[in-house]
Design a protein around this motif. Sequence first.
Motif, PDB file in Angstrom:
ATOM      1  N   LEU A   1      15.254  23.762   4.236  1.00 39.42           N
ATOM      2  CA  LEU A   1      16.252  23.328   3.265  1.00 39.42           C
ATOM      3  C   LEU A   1      17.436  24.267   3.352  1.00 39.42           C
ATOM      4  CD1 LEU A   1      16.693  21.293   0.865  1.00 39.42           C
ATOM      5  CD2 LEU A   1      15.954  23.150  -0.635  1.00 39.42           C
ATOM      6  N   SER A   2      18.660  23.717   3.305  1.00 38.99           N
ATOM      7  CA  SER A   2      19.855  24.553   3.349  1.00 38.99           C
ATOM      8  C   SER A   2      20.863  24.093   2.311  1.00 38.99           C
ATOM      9  CB  SER A   2      20.498  24.519   4.741  1.00 38.99           C
ATOM     10  OG  SER A   2      21.120  23.281   4.986  1.00 38.99           O
ATOM     11  N   VAL A   3      21.630  25.053   1.803  1.00 40.38           N
ATOM     12  CA  VAL A   3      22.749  24.788   0.909  1.00 40.38           C
ATOM     13  C   VAL A   3      24.004  25.151   1.679  1.00 40.38           C
ATOM     14  CG1 VAL A   3      23.854  25.341  -1.290  1.00 40.38           C
ATOM     15  CG2 VAL A   3      21.348  25.278  -1.130  1.00 40.38           C
TER      16      VAL A   3
ATOM     17  N   GLY B   1      26.376  13.532  14.684  1.00 39.91           N
ATOM     18  CA  GLY B   1      26.721  14.416  13.587  1.00 39.91           C
ATOM     19  C   GLY B   1      28.216  14.651  13.529  1.00 39.91           C
ATOM     20  N   ASN B   2      28.718  15.022  12.347  1.00 34.87           N
ATOM     21  CA  ASN B   2      30.140  15.323  12.178  1.00 34.87           C
ATOM     22  C   ASN B   2      30.344  16.824  12.217  1.00 34.87           C
ATOM     23  OD1 ASN B   2      30.597  12.577  11.774  1.00 34.87           O
ATOM     24  ND2 ASN B   2      30.366  12.741   9.568  1.00 34.87           N
ATOM     25  N   PHE B   3      30.602  17.405  11.043  1.00 32.27           N
ATOM     26  CA  PHE B   3      30.678  18.851  10.923  1.00 32.27           C
ATOM     27  C   PHE B   3      29.258  19.398  11.049  1.00 32.27           C
ATOM     28  CE2 PHE B   3      34.388  17.290   8.631  1.00 32.27           C
ATOM     29  CZ  PHE B   3      35.391  18.090   9.144  1.00 32.27           C
ATOM     30  N   THR B   4      29.029  20.262  12.013  1.00 32.88           N
ATOM     31  CA  THR B   4      27.676  20.782  12.229  1.00 32.88           C
ATOM     32  C   THR B   4      27.579  22.283  12.037  1.00 32.88           C
ATOM     33  OG1 THR B   4      28.137  20.905  14.614  1.00 32.88           O
ATOM     34  CG2 THR B   4      27.048  18.912  13.795  1.00 32.88           C
ATOM     35  N   GLU B   5      28.671  22.953  11.679  1.00 31.99           N
ATOM     36  CA  GLU B   5      28.647  24.379  11.374  1.00 31.99           C
ATOM     37  C   GLU B   5      29.160  24.578   9.945  1.00 31.99           C
ATOM     38  OE1 GLU B   5      29.899  26.980  15.100  1.00 31.99           O
ATOM     39  OE2 GLU B   5      31.110  25.164  14.922  1.00 31.99           O
ATOM     40  N   PHE B   6      28.411  25.332   9.164  1.00 32.68           N
ATOM     41  CA  PHE B   6      28.802  25.625   7.793  1.00 32.68           C
ATOM     42  C   PHE B   6      28.465  27.075   7.479  1.00 32.68           C
ATOM     43  CE2 PHE B   6      27.205  21.209   7.887  1.00 32.68           C
ATOM     44  CZ  PHE B   6      28.318  20.519   7.442  1.00 32.68           C
ATOM     45  N   ASN B   7      29.096  27.627   6.445  1.00 30.48           N
ATOM     46  CA  ASN B   7      28.582  28.839   5.810  1.00 30.48           C
ATOM     47  C   ASN B   7      27.463  28.381   4.881  1.00 30.48           C
ATOM     48  OD1 ASN B   7      30.073  31.374   6.531  1.00 30.48           O
ATOM     49  ND2 ASN B   7      31.817  30.069   6.033  1.00 30.48           N
ATOM     50  N   SER B   8      26.250  28.808   5.177  1.00 28.23           N
ATOM     51  CA  SER B   8      25.077  28.261   4.509  1.00 28.23           C
ATOM     52  C   SER B   8      24.057  29.338   4.178  1.00 28.23           C
ATOM     53  CB  SER B   8      24.391  27.201   5.400  1.00 28.23           C
ATOM     54  OG  SER B   8      25.286  26.209   5.816  1.00 28.23           O
ATOM     55  N   ILE B   9      23.150  28.962   3.285  1.00 29.54           N
ATOM     56  CA  ILE B   9      21.912  29.701   3.050  1.00 29.54           C
ATOM     57  C   ILE B   9      20.780  28.723   3.298  1.00 29.54           C
ATOM     58  CG2 ILE B   9      20.496  30.934   1.371  1.00 29.54           C
ATOM     59  CD1 ILE B   9      23.019  31.798  -0.036  1.00 29.54           C
ATOM     60  N   ALA B  10      19.875  29.068   4.184  1.00 29.07           N
ATOM     61  CA  ALA B  10      18.825  28.141   4.574  1.00 29.07           C
ATOM     62  C   ALA B  10      17.484  28.856   4.642  1.00 29.07           C
ATOM     63  CB  ALA B  10      19.143  27.501   5.926  1.00 29.07           C
ATOM     64  N   TYR B  11      16.431  28.080   4.444  1.00 33.95           N
ATOM     65  CA  TYR B  11      15.075  28.602   4.638  1.00 33.95           C
ATOM     66  C   TYR B  11      14.290  27.596   5.463  1.00 33.95           C
ATOM     67  CZ  TYR B  11      10.436  30.474   4.051  1.00 33.95           C
ATOM     68  OH  TYR B  11       9.192  30.986   4.311  1.00 33.95           O
ATOM     69  N   LEU B  12      13.621  28.076   6.505  1.00 38.38           N
ATOM     70  CA  LEU B  12      12.817  27.215   7.370  1.00 38.38           C
ATOM     71  C   LEU B  12      11.397  27.754   7.412  1.00 38.38           C
ATOM     72  CD1 LEU B  12      12.774  24.820   9.404  1.00 38.38           C
ATOM     73  CD2 LEU B  12      13.140  26.521  11.211  1.00 38.38           C
ATOM     74  N   TYR B  13      10.459  26.915   6.988  1.00 37.60           N
ATOM     75  CA  TYR B  13       9.036  27.243   7.137  1.00 37.60           C
ATOM     76  C   TYR B  13       8.599  26.781   8.510  1.00 37.60           C
ATOM     77  CZ  TYR B  13       4.005  26.722   6.997  1.00 37.60           C
ATOM     78  OH  TYR B  13       2.667  26.779   7.299  1.00 37.60           O
ATOM     79  N   ASP B  14       8.057  27.697   9.307  1.00 39.39           N
ATOM     80  CA  ASP B  14       7.640  27.386  10.666  1.00 39.39           C
ATOM     81  C   ASP B  14       6.129  27.539  10.774  1.00 39.39           C
ATOM     82  OD1 ASP B  14       7.297  26.988  13.338  1.00 39.39           O
ATOM     83  OD2 ASP B  14       8.811  28.427  13.994  1.00 39.39           O
ATOM     84  N   GLY B  15       5.440  26.403  10.802  1.00 39.08           N
ATOM     85  CA  GLY B  15       3.991  26.428  10.958  1.00 39.08           C
ATOM     86  C   GLY B  15       3.547  26.092  12.357  1.00 39.08           C
ATOM     87  N   GLY B  16       4.422  26.293  13.338  1.00 44.79           N
ATOM     88  CA  GLY B  16       4.086  25.975  14.718  1.00 44.79           C
ATOM     89  C   GLY B  16       4.357  24.510  15.023  1.00 44.79           C
ATOM     90  N   SER B  17       3.352  23.664  14.850  1.00 45.59           N
ATOM     91  CA  SER B  17       3.518  22.234  15.118  1.00 45.59           C
ATOM     92  C   SER B  17       4.174  21.502  13.954  1.00 45.59           C
ATOM     93  CB  SER B  17       2.163  21.596  15.425  1.00 45.59           C
ATOM     94  OG  SER B  17       1.279  21.743  14.317  1.00 45.59           O
ATOM     95  N   PHE B  18       4.368  22.205  12.828  1.00 46.27           N
ATOM     96  CA  PHE B  18       5.015  21.594  11.662  1.00 46.27           C
ATOM     97  C   PHE B  18       6.071  22.541  11.115  1.00 46.27           C
ATOM     98  CE2 PHE B  18       5.386  21.187   7.042  1.00 46.27           C
ATOM     99  CZ  PHE B  18       5.773  19.853   6.937  1.00 46.27           C
ATOM    100  N   GLN B  19       7.263  22.003  10.818  1.00 47.01           N
ATOM    101  CA  GLN B  19       8.353  22.779  10.247  1.00 47.01           C
ATOM    102  C   GLN B  19       8.989  22.014   9.096  1.00 47.01           C
ATOM    103  OE1 GLN B  19      10.917  23.350  13.690  1.00 47.01           O
ATOM    104  NE2 GLN B  19      10.097  25.401  14.022  1.00 47.01           N
ATOM    105  N   ALA B  20       9.464  22.765   8.115  1.00 47.36           N
ATOM    106  CA  ALA B  20      10.180  22.158   6.993  1.00 47.36           C
ATOM    107  C   ALA B  20      11.249  23.140   6.536  1.00 47.36           C
ATOM    108  CB  ALA B  20       9.240  21.825   5.844  1.00 47.36           C
TER     109      ALA B  20
END
Length: 346
Positions: free
Chosen positions: A187-189, A166-185
């Motif tokens: 998206l971030s801006v 990875g290159n730049f790995t820190e940003f000012n962002s808004i993100a949402y993570l769905y955590d279903g335990g064994s499955f996650q999805a």
Amino acid sequence: MNIKSLLLGSAAALAAVSGAQAADAIVAAEPEPMEYVRVCDAFGTGYFYIPGTETCLKIGGFIRVQGSFGEDAADSRYNQGNLGGQSTSDWDVFSRAYISFDAKSDTEYGTLTGFFAAEFNADNDTDIGDSFIDVDEAYIQLGGLKAGFFYNWWDKGLNGETDSLGNFTEFNSIAYLYDGGSFQAGLSVDELEGTSTKSNGVGVSGIVSASLGGVSFDLLGGYDSELEEGAIRALLSADLGPGVFQVAGIWASNPNAYWEKSEWTVAASYRFNATDKLAITPGVQYFDNLSHGSLTDFSGDDAWRAGVTLDYKITEGLATRVSVQYEDADGEQDQVFGFVRLQRDF
């Protein structure tokens, strides 16, 4: 006057004096009950209730002393910390203090988190900026929604120190993570201002993860609107024998904020847990069509890197890491580099 009358008079006088003194007596106020710090086990170990609130706080961090060696030893890719940029020295020593504050509480919308971490770096100031204070992360999170300055999913790498994913790995962002335990999805801006010569850029990155038993798989991608280019990455991790095997691959349309080193790359490592205290992690990575720092196009050159990382737990809270890497890149001088690190976690 007889003896009886004298005794009765003396008793009456003493009673009068005692009553007057009792009326003027100072009564000491009772001390306020002291509220002791209570352990909070709702969010894991290390948390305690902030007195007078239902918010749990955890304070953590580490102290690190590291010596890097090899060509351009002060370069950030060797000492893992952007300590001063390019240098002509073939060795460098720096110290770092890292401290974090993690505040959590339960709400009707999920767990509310406020997180802040900072780094305090100390070098010998041979270059401007060698010693500095850096905000590592600062964000607010409510349930799966997260906003602020934090590490992107591109920050995740393989075990050991051989890979670069990875290159730049820190940003000012808004993100949402769905955590279903064994499955996650998720998206971030991401704000990409400052990641290239262009301005007003916005990036979009997403991830899908799944795990089953001792095997996990991540698929993520990022699109850089400044350069109008993107990249995708896959990472597989599996428990294998007395350790963990990992393999990853990246493809990019052209250099961008998420990946710029090459058109594509593949990397692998195996963390061998020799004992409860000692881990040995060999790794290898191949880069095809290097960018050589270009922000516009890839070349026809390639490179490969191989190395080994040793981790040893000296005692509880104190560990050392030794990394030795060899890199062979077209158009550049072959080099051996690495570091020796001593770290006290708390």
